[in-house]
Design an enzyme around this catalytic site. Structure first.
Site, PDB file in Angstrom:
ATOM      1  N   ASP A   1     -13.381  81.884 -33.967  1.00 54.01           N
ATOM      2  CA  ASP A   1     -12.314  81.406 -33.102  1.00 54.01           C
ATOM      3  C   ASP A   1     -12.353  82.226 -31.816  1.00 54.01           C
ATOM      4  O   ASP A   1     -12.429  83.453 -31.869  1.00 54.01           O
ATOM      5  CB  ASP A   1     -10.963  81.623 -33.820  1.00 54.01           C
TER       6      ASP A   1
ATOM      7  N   ASP B   1      -9.582  78.144 -28.827  1.00 58.48           N
ATOM      8  CA  ASP B   1      -8.139  77.987 -28.971  1.00 58.48           C
ATOM      9  C   ASP B   1      -7.499  77.495 -27.663  1.00 58.48           C
ATOM     10  O   ASP B   1      -7.796  78.037 -26.588  1.00 58.48           O
ATOM     11  CB  ASP B   1      -7.573  79.367 -29.338  1.00 58.48           C
TER      12      ASP B   1
ATOM     13  N   GLU C   1      -9.898  73.081 -29.126  1.00 61.69           N
ATOM     14  CA  GLU C   1      -8.611  72.624 -29.652  1.00 61.69           C
ATOM     15  C   GLU C   1      -7.976  71.757 -28.573  1.00 61.69           C
ATOM     16  O   GLU C   1      -7.413  72.265 -27.603  1.00 61.69           O
ATOM     17  CB  GLU C   1      -7.706  73.810 -29.987  1.00 61.69           C
TER      18      GLU C   1
ATOM     19  N   HIS D   1      -4.266  75.000 -39.812  1.00 67.00           N
ATOM     20  CA  HIS D   1      -3.259  76.035 -40.044  1.00 67.00           C
ATOM     21  C   HIS D   1      -1.994  75.830 -39.220  1.00 67.00           C
ATOM     22  O   HIS D   1      -1.095  76.662 -39.275  1.00 67.00           O
ATOM     23  CB  HIS D   1      -3.876  77.401 -39.725  1.00 67.00           C
ATOM     24  N   ASP D   2      -1.945  74.773 -38.419  1.00 61.07           N
ATOM     25  CA  ASP D   2      -0.775  74.526 -37.581  1.00 61.07           C
ATOM     26  C   ASP D   2       0.040  73.309 -38.008  1.00 61.07           C
ATOM     27  O   ASP D   2       1.061  73.003 -37.385  1.00 61.07           O
ATOM     28  CB  ASP D   2      -1.206  74.310 -36.114  1.00 61.07           C
TER      29      ASP D   2
HETATM   30  C1  GLC Z   1      -3.447  77.462 -31.239  1.00 59.34           C
HETATM   31  C2  GLC Z   1      -3.575  78.001 -32.641  1.00 59.34           C
HETATM   32  C3  GLC Z   1      -2.211  78.423 -33.121  1.00 59.34           C
HETATM   33  C4  GLC Z   1      -1.706  79.507 -32.193  1.00 59.34           C
HETATM   34  C5  GLC Z   1      -1.707  79.031 -30.741  1.00 59.34           C
HETATM   35  C6  GLC Z   1      -1.513  80.168 -29.786  1.00 59.34           C
HETATM   36  O1  GLC Z   1      -2.669  76.327 -31.197  1.00 59.34           O
HETATM   37  O2  GLC Z   1      -4.169  77.045 -33.476  1.00 59.34           O
HETATM   38  O3  GLC Z   1      -2.230  78.862 -34.442  1.00 59.34           O
HETATM   39  O4  GLC Z   1      -0.427  79.891 -32.563  1.00 59.34           O
HETATM   40  O5  GLC Z   1      -2.942  78.444 -30.403  1.00 59.34           O
HETATM   41  O6  GLC Z   1      -2.657  80.982 -29.764  1.00 59.34           O
END
Ligand code: GLC
Length: 534
Positions: free
Chosen positions: A100, A202, A264, A326-327
């Site tokens: 990541d 990310d 993402e 995970h979100d």
């Molecule tokens: C992305 C990640 C998430 C995190 C956010 C801020 O959305 O997947 O888990 O909290 O970025 O870094």
């Protein structure tokens, strides 16, 4: 169709949330040695690549998405030697490793930010986004943090605000500063030099903010007429981002082997999403596709989402699908236990690279987290809402021993275990041919054995009722049909226009496979089938 197998295009990704996968040292938190210990499980499952959420030093305000050193390993997870062993072991097992990359923001404890905030004259002041208050002392504009509240934090010592699109402990880097760009490129090279196979980037669409920081428009909230929502027009998805993506891609392409850039990219508009492949396919290899994930589990809605996504893809772009991470709440919780195998069938038979979230192969459901054990900052900042992410981050359930084989008996795991783990765990499911784990394994094996699932053409089958989704995958000599019943009723279909007979390769309900007449195809409630047309 003579294309070779390209792991990131045709293979299957498996996301590991490292805090929750396997704890090797008894501190209640998963670690890298734990992943090494379970590598046989992952290889045996039949996935091709591991994406591991952040493992870098971090104060863990956002559980690793607040990085304080991009080129080291958090002691909680191990050290660089353990990481090197993990990489070697994964490669020896035929598994690629994707890390990541968190480029939008650092931790406020990163030495860069510490220096930046030390004084207005600091050499690193402009590595972050500092602005004066408005004359009345209020923040420079109306931008909101994605985690709630203003996106601006007042810094008493230097009398300016800094920008944080997430927590105040996650200050946004200033990507308009070439020194920041250079430093982050160095980070990518550091890991690529080690042999890492790629990065999931990310919130990569957030890197560049509008140069003059205008207020975002405020819109009526369709879900709640008493409230408004902010349109993120000026803080994310700015046109200048694409030049940065091309630079990233240039770096990746300078390395031998197939290295992958995944983004993402939370867009519901397919046109916007596919712009992240780049005009000449020279940006992200895989802008993550969350469009289907956001649909209700209804055949027509899912069909429309798939159709509009495929239709928007530029020629040569590699599609992909994500249904859990995970979100968002657990797949089996969002879609229902009666449907979660059909979701897996869909995910793994669509045309495009699938990503499986750890534990979904066991049908893990959301956990209930008591108020005094909440971990996620979002849950704590937005109490009473459904936005907390702890429920989907429970420890992996390996066996029925105390603490499920995740951490030794007597240790408190960082999040509670799912209550049903004594019954539903890796060991018990391994022994049960009808288990979800064995369903996933059969599905993954078929996907690996049948190139048509990796590379074949995709077509919807039209002559089916509203609650059924059906499509074919076809390449020379191979013709498959997938049919999914979204309803609780038994449905009879006549699909003899496709072919007379078919062999059932897989059912979400039954182990029984055999040859059937397509004029008389029966789908049990919620059943999904994969068939080979004969
Ligand atoms: C992305 C990640 C998430 C995190 C956010 C801020 O959305 O997947 O888990 O909290 O970025 O870094």
């Amino acid at each position: 169709m003579g294309e070779r197998f390209i792991w990131w295009k045709h293979g299957v990704f498996y996301q590991i949330y490292p805090r929750s996968f396997m704890d090797s040292n008894g501190d209640g938190v998963g670690d890298l040695q734990g992943i090494i210990q379970r590598i046989d499980y992952l290889a045996d499952l039949g996935v091709d690549a591991l994406w591991i959420s952040p493992i870098y030093p971090s104060p863990m305000a956002d559980f690793g998405y607040d990085v304080s050193d991009y080129m080291d390993i958090h002691p909680l997870f191990g050290d660089m030697a353990t990481f090197d062993r993990l990489l070697t072991s994964a490669h020896e097992h035929g598994l690629h490793v994707v890390l990541d990359f968190v480029p939008n923001h650092t931790s406020d404890e990163h030495p860069w930010f510490v220096e930046s905030r030390a004084s207005r004259q600091s050499a690193r002041r402009s590595w972050y986004i500092w602005r004066d208050a408005k004359p009345d002392g209020s923040p420079p504009n109306n931008w909101e943090s994605f985690f709630g509240g203003s996106a601006w934090q007042w810094d008493e010592a230097t009398s300016q605000y800094y920008l944080h699109l997430f927590l105040e402990k996650q200050p946004d880097l200033n990507w308009r500063n070439p020194q920041v760009v250079k430093a982050m490129h160095k980070v990518l090279r550091f890991w690529l030099d080690k042999g890492v196979d790629g990065f999931r980037m990310d919130v990569v669409t957030f890197l560049i903010k509008h140069a003059s920081f205008p207020d975002n428009p405020i819109l009526p909230n369709p879900a709640n007429p008493d409230r408004t929502i902010q349109e993120h027009r000026y803080d994310i998805n700015q046109p200048e981002i694409h030049a940065h993506l091309r630079q990233f891609r240039h770096i990746f392409d300078s390395y031998p082997g197939d290295r992958v850039t995944i983004g993402e990219t939370w867009f519901m508009n397919p046109k916007e999403l596919v712009s992240y492949y780049g005009k000449s396919l020279d940006e992200l290899h895989l802008p993550f596709n969350f469009i289907t994930l956001r649909q209700p589990w209804q055949a027509q809605a899912i069909r429309q989402a798939i159709h509009s996504y495929y239709a928007a893809l530029p020629p040569g772009a590699a599609p992909n699908f994500v249904f859990g991470n995970h979100d968002v709440h657990r797949l089996a919780t969002r879609y229902g236990v009666e449907n979660h195998r059909s979701v897996a069938l869909l995910l793994l038979t669509l045309r495009g690279a699938p990503t499986i979230y750890y534990g979904d192969e066991l049908g893990m459901q959301d956990i209930q987290v008591p108020a005094d054990r909440l971990q996620d900052p979002v849950a704590r900042r937005k109490p009473g809402t459904d936005e907390g992410r702890d429920p989907e981050r429970a420890p992996m359930i390996w066996d029925s021993s105390p603490n499920a084989g995740f951490t030794p008996a007597g240790v408190q795991p960082w999040l509670p275990l799912p209550e049903n783990y004594p019954k539903i765990n890796v060991l018990s499911q391994r022994a049960d041919p009808t288990s979800t784990l064995n369903f996933y394994k059969r599905l993954l094996r078929l996907r690996r054995e049948l190139p048509v699932l990796q590379r074949g053409d995709f077509d919807f089958v039209d002559q089916v009722p509203d609650h059924v989704l059906a499509y074919t995958r076809r390449m020379v000599g191979q013709h498959l049909l997938v049919v999914i019943n979204f309803s609780g009723a038994t449905i009879k279909l006549d699909l003899s226009s496709l072919e007379e007979r078919a062999e059932v390769l897989l059912s979400t309900q039954d182990l029984e496979v055999g040859t059937i007449e397509l004029a008389d195809l029966t789908l049990q409630p919620y059943e999904g089938l994969m068939l080979k047309l004969l």
